[in-house]
Motif scaffolding. Structure first.
Motif, PDB file in Angstrom:
ATOM      1  N   GLY A 165      65.775 -10.217 -75.882  1.00 28.93           N
ATOM      2  CA  GLY A 165      66.979  -9.553 -75.392  1.00 28.93           C
ATOM      3  C   GLY A 165      67.450 -10.021 -74.033  1.00 28.93           C
ATOM      4  N   HIS A 166      66.938 -11.176 -73.568  1.00 31.42           N
ATOM      5  CA  HIS A 166      67.354 -11.713 -72.269  1.00 31.42           C
ATOM      6  C   HIS A 166      67.827 -13.156 -72.445  1.00 31.42           C
ATOM      7  CE1 HIS A 166      65.684  -8.228 -70.266  1.00 31.42           C
ATOM      8  NE2 HIS A 166      64.534  -8.429 -70.884  1.00 31.42           N
ATOM      9  N   PRO A 167      68.947 -13.359 -73.146  1.00 33.33           N
ATOM     10  CA  PRO A 167      69.416 -14.732 -73.365  1.00 33.33           C
ATOM     11  C   PRO A 167      69.665 -15.445 -72.032  1.00 33.33           C
ATOM     12  CG  PRO A 167      71.139 -13.134 -73.876  1.00 33.33           C
ATOM     13  CD  PRO A 167      69.880 -12.358 -73.684  1.00 33.33           C
ATOM     14  N   LEU A 168      69.301 -16.721 -71.995  1.00 31.35           N
ATOM     15  CA  LEU A 168      69.468 -17.493 -70.769  1.00 31.35           C
ATOM     16  C   LEU A 168      70.947 -17.727 -70.485  1.00 31.35           C
ATOM     17  CD1 LEU A 168      66.553 -19.991 -71.405  1.00 31.35           C
ATOM     18  CD2 LEU A 168      66.551 -18.066 -69.830  1.00 31.35           C
ATOM     19  N   HIS A 169      71.264 -17.851 -69.216  1.00 31.26           N
ATOM     20  CA  HIS A 169      72.667 -17.945 -68.806  1.00 31.26           C
ATOM     21  C   HIS A 169      73.328 -19.214 -69.327  1.00 31.26           C
ATOM     22  CE1 HIS A 169      72.281 -21.237 -65.860  1.00 31.26           C
ATOM     23  NE2 HIS A 169      71.051 -20.818 -65.738  1.00 31.26           N
ATOM     24  N   LYS A 170      74.639 -19.153 -69.431  1.00 30.67           N
ATOM     25  CA  LYS A 170      75.417 -20.355 -69.728  1.00 30.67           C
ATOM     26  C   LYS A 170      75.433 -21.224 -68.469  1.00 30.67           C
ATOM     27  CE  LYS A 170      78.412 -18.040 -73.060  1.00 30.67           C
ATOM     28  NZ  LYS A 170      79.796 -17.596 -73.364  1.00 30.67           N
ATOM     29  N   PRO A 171      75.703 -22.525 -68.609  1.00 31.40           N
ATOM     30  CA  PRO A 171      75.729 -23.397 -67.428  1.00 31.40           C
ATOM     31  C   PRO A 171      76.657 -22.861 -66.340  1.00 31.40           C
ATOM     32  CG  PRO A 171      75.822 -24.713 -69.430  1.00 31.40           C
ATOM     33  CD  PRO A 171      75.924 -23.278 -69.856  1.00 31.40           C
ATOM     34  N   VAL A 172      76.165 -22.866 -65.130  1.00 33.13           N
ATOM     35  CA  VAL A 172      76.935 -22.384 -63.973  1.00 33.13           C
ATOM     36  C   VAL A 172      77.550 -23.552 -63.214  1.00 33.13           C
ATOM     37  CG1 VAL A 172      76.756 -21.228 -61.718  1.00 33.13           C
ATOM     38  CG2 VAL A 172      75.540 -20.299 -63.713  1.00 33.13           C
ATOM     39  N   VAL A 398      61.932 -18.384 -60.814  1.00 31.10           N
ATOM     40  CA  VAL A 398      62.098 -17.843 -59.462  1.00 31.10           C
ATOM     41  C   VAL A 398      63.538 -18.045 -59.003  1.00 31.10           C
ATOM     42  CG1 VAL A 398      61.390 -18.098 -57.044  1.00 31.10           C
ATOM     43  CG2 VAL A 398      59.669 -18.192 -58.868  1.00 31.10           C
ATOM     44  N   ARG A 399      64.072 -19.213 -59.304  1.00 30.61           N
ATOM     45  CA  ARG A 399      65.444 -19.521 -58.908  1.00 30.61           C
ATOM     46  C   ARG A 399      66.440 -18.586 -59.602  1.00 30.61           C
ATOM     47  NH1 ARG A 399      68.511 -25.070 -60.234  1.00 30.61           N
ATOM     48  NH2 ARG A 399      70.265 -24.851 -58.824  1.00 30.61           N
ATOM     49  N   MET A 400      66.234 -18.357 -60.902  1.00 27.63           N
ATOM     50  CA  MET A 400      67.114 -17.451 -61.644  1.00 27.63           C
ATOM     51  C   MET A 400      67.006 -16.028 -61.107  1.00 27.63           C
ATOM     52  SD  MET A 400      69.291 -18.441 -63.813  1.00 27.63           S
ATOM     53  CE  MET A 400      69.608 -16.765 -64.378  1.00 27.63           C
ATOM     54  N   ASP A 401      65.784 -15.573 -60.857  1.00 32.80           N
ATOM     55  CA  ASP A 401      65.590 -14.219 -60.331  1.00 32.80           C
ATOM     56  C   ASP A 401      66.318 -14.030 -59.003  1.00 32.80           C
ATOM     57  OD1 ASP A 401      64.046 -13.469 -62.491  1.00 32.80           O
ATOM     58  OD2 ASP A 401      62.120 -13.829 -61.480  1.00 32.80           O
ATOM     59  N   ALA A 402      66.378 -15.104 -58.195  1.00 34.72           N
ATOM     60  CA  ALA A 402      66.978 -15.023 -56.865  1.00 34.72           C
ATOM     61  C   ALA A 402      68.474 -15.316 -56.863  1.00 34.72           C
ATOM     62  CB  ALA A 402      66.262 -15.992 -55.925  1.00 34.72           C
ATOM     63  N   GLY A 403      69.086 -15.431 -58.057  1.00 40.51           N
ATOM     64  CA  GLY A 403      70.528 -15.640 -58.117  1.00 40.51           C
ATOM     65  C   GLY A 403      70.954 -17.081 -58.252  1.00 40.51           C
ATOM     66  N   LEU A 404      70.023 -17.952 -58.669  1.00 45.28           N
ATOM     67  CA  LEU A 404      70.285 -19.367 -58.939  1.00 45.28           C
ATOM     68  C   LEU A 404      70.854 -20.116 -57.726  1.00 45.28           C
ATOM     69  CD1 LEU A 404      69.813 -21.110 -61.456  1.00 45.28           C
ATOM     70  CD2 LEU A 404      72.213 -20.859 -62.005  1.00 45.28           C
ATOM     71  N   PRO A 405      70.199 -20.048 -56.568  1.00 44.40           N
ATOM     72  CA  PRO A 405      70.725 -20.777 -55.401  1.00 44.40           C
ATOM     73  C   PRO A 405      70.594 -22.290 -55.586  1.00 44.40           C
ATOM     74  CG  PRO A 405      68.539 -19.915 -54.934  1.00 44.40           C
ATOM     75  CD  PRO A 405      68.938 -19.349 -56.263  1.00 44.40           C
ATOM     76  N   PRO A 406      71.525 -23.065 -55.038  1.00 44.50           N
ATOM     77  CA  PRO A 406      71.330 -24.523 -54.996  1.00 44.50           C
ATOM     78  C   PRO A 406      70.055 -24.828 -54.223  1.00 44.50           C
ATOM     79  CG  PRO A 406      73.592 -23.944 -54.433  1.00 44.50           C
ATOM     80  CD  PRO A 406      72.815 -22.658 -54.474  1.00 44.50           C
ATOM     81  N   LEU A 407      69.440 -25.954 -54.529  1.00 38.54           N
ATOM     82  CA  LEU A 407      68.197 -26.310 -53.864  1.00 38.54           C
ATOM     83  C   LEU A 407      68.489 -27.275 -52.718  1.00 38.54           C
ATOM     84  CD1 LEU A 407      65.881 -26.637 -56.986  1.00 38.54           C
ATOM     85  CD2 LEU A 407      66.107 -24.707 -55.409  1.00 38.54           C
TER      86      LEU A 407
END
Length: 523
Positions: A165-172, A398-407
């Motif tokens: 029930g947690h489909p991965l996001h579409k490309p941002v 971790v990146r997704m949990d934190a709002g997908l910040p650029p690296l």
């Protein structure tokens, strides 16, 4: 009409920072400045980034004096440029407008012409103040869109996520995402836009698409910046040139390739074949390069590549026919958008000249080289080097949990350190995020700005104790203590420039100013 391409030389800032840990001294820089005055680069990036911190920390040199001495030597022959992290300036935390204003005014008064301004989250709100003050004091605002990519998820991971029930996001991070950011920056008053690929992760096909899109929709010049770490750099720069970019960032031969940007000498060969005018003095550049060879040897203890390219001067050295053919074939492949062929030919050129091979670990991990090496060092220090693969595998989550910040600095270090911490949690049978760092808490809270994807309020509650986003509040800022000097009836930081250093780099500036003045301080 002959097309002109402008060149921004990175050698004295990003080049030496990427390849030699920012250890180039003022004495070494002074040896090449007379020739830089003759070289005719559109711009020279010489300040900002890690320079202010590093030269105080390791060289006991004054950052303001470096900028001022280069300005005196070069004059108006080239525009002087610096890199700023938006609201984070040259540090790692958000700062109030009064400090941003002070840094912008003093930088421009000391000789700076162009401030390249980026935000680690691509949050345009975070660059507003710097753009405003740079332009108010007569500088040019070069606003940079940070290139990044969506996390890679296997087909199995996507199916499992959907079943739970947690489909991965579409490309941002689509081309339209980057263009939208650039348009917002132009609306703020950007004098130029840079596609800033700090990790070298942009392949030539994507470089071509983005340059075409930006040139179609933007009314300001477009600059292209990348690195060679994963092996895309030279090919992506050529693709950008073929598709009409206005400015490209390069390094001079002995400071080019590997973790740094491509060599201006190779760009010169490509442009000469395509009838594109560079308007630079390659004889002066060759004289700079002769000194850079000696300087690189002097910096050998910090040399990331440990591998010198073959000597090459495009004005005097003949390229063998089979290698010359690779240049022609690469241009043809770039014009036809044949990415695989373009990469093949550019890699063959780099192999011939003995530039470092692509870093396959960084390429596979799809993260900046500096982030990777920081994680390796962190695990080694903890005696847990075997956990590297596990920590790397946790980065997308971790990146997704934190709002997908650029690296990019500082978010790359925040995400990398937290992935290491989460790997240790799992090793010890603890829930992930048992030990969130203060920086990770601040990121999730919203203090660094708006993340590309909203943070789940339940996750924010878990990490910060509140579901609500709490943005940075400049009214909470407290100035650093400026201690009294015992021997003199004055404070350690005696003028605005020294106070600004103390604000951004409290410990480093305190030590530096104390040694510079040979004084003892009391609180």
């Amino acid at each position: 009409m002959i097309r002109k391409l402008l060149i921004r030389d990175l050698t004295l800032r990003d080049g030496q920072q990427s390849a030699f840990a920012t250890r180039m001294s003022q004495k070494q820089i002074d040896r090449v400045l007379p020739f830089y005055k003759e070289a005719g680069f559109y711009a020279m990036e010489i300040w900002g980034g890690a320079v202010p911190d590093s030269i105080m920390r390791y060289l006991e040199e004054d950052p303001w004096e470096r900028l001022e001495k280069i300005k005196v030597a070069v004059g108006d022959a080239s525009k002087l440029a610096a890199l700023s992290r938006g609201r984070n300036l040259f540090g790692y935390n958000p700062y109030p407008d009064k400090l941003i204003k002070g840094f912008c005014r003093n930088s421009i008064e000391s000789g700076l012409d162009i401030m390249r301004i980026f935000d680690a989250l691509n949050d345009v709100e975070n660059i507003k103040s710097t753009v405003r003050y740079v332009k108010r004091f007569g500088g040019m605002a070069d606003c940079a869109v940070c290139y990044t990519i969506d996390p890679y998820h296997s087909a199995v991971e996507r199916i499992v996520a959907a079943l739970h029930g947690h489909p991965l996001h579409k490309p941002v991070f689509t081309n339209e995402y980057f263009l939208n950011k650039a348009l917002q920056m132009v609306a703020l008053g950007a004098d130029m836009i840079t596609i800033k690929d700090m990790s070298g992760l942009i392949p030539p096909g994507r470089s071509a698409e983005m340059v075409r899109l930006f040139k179609k929709h933007l009314k300001v010049p477009v600059d292209f910046h990348t690195h060679c770490t994963p092996g895309y750099g030279l090919a992506s720069v050529l693709a950008a040139i073929v598709n009409g970019v206005d400015i490209v960032d390069t390094n001079i031969w002995y400071f080019a390739g590997g973790t740094a940007a491509p060599a201006v000498e190779l760009v010169y060969v490509f442009c000469k074949k395509m009838g594109i005018e560079l308007d630079i003095n390659m004889e002066a550049i060759a004289r700079i390069n002769a000194h850079l060879l000696d300087i690189r040897k002097e910096l050998s203890a910090f040399d990331m590549a440990k591998q010198l390219p073959k000597p090459f001067n495009p004005l005097t050295d003949r390229i063998p026919n089979e290698i010359d053919r690779f240049f022609n074939d690469a241009i043809d492949a770039a014009r036809k958008d044949k990415e695989d062929d373009l990469l093949l030919f550019c890699r063959a050129i780099e192999e011939y000249f003995d530039f470092p091979e692509p870093d396959e670990l960084v390429k596979k991990a799809q993260i900046p080289g500096g982030m990777y090496t920081n994680m390796v060092a962190q695990l080694k220090q903890l005696g847990q080097s075997d956990l590297l693969e596990k920590a790397m595998s946790l980065i997308p989550r971790v990146r997704m949990d934190a709002g997908l910040p650029p690296l990019v600095t500082p978010t790359s270090q925040i995400i990398g350190a937290q992935a290491v911490s989460c790997a240790l949690d799992q090793l010890k049978g603890r829930p992930m995020y048992s030990n969130p760092s203060n920086q990770f808490i601040a990121l999730v809270k919203g203090e660094y700005g708006k993340t590309p994807v909203p943070v789940d309020p339940e996750f924010r509650l878990k990490i910060t104790g509140s579901r609500d986003e709490v943005p940075y509040d400049p009214s909470d800022y407290e100035m650093q203590e400026n201690p009294l000097v015992e021997e003199m009836e004055t404070r350690l930081a005696e003028n605005e420039k020294e106070i600004l250093l103390l604000e951004l780099f409290p410990m480093m500036a305190h030590n530096f100013l104390s040694k510079k003045k040979h004084v003892h301080v009391t609180t």
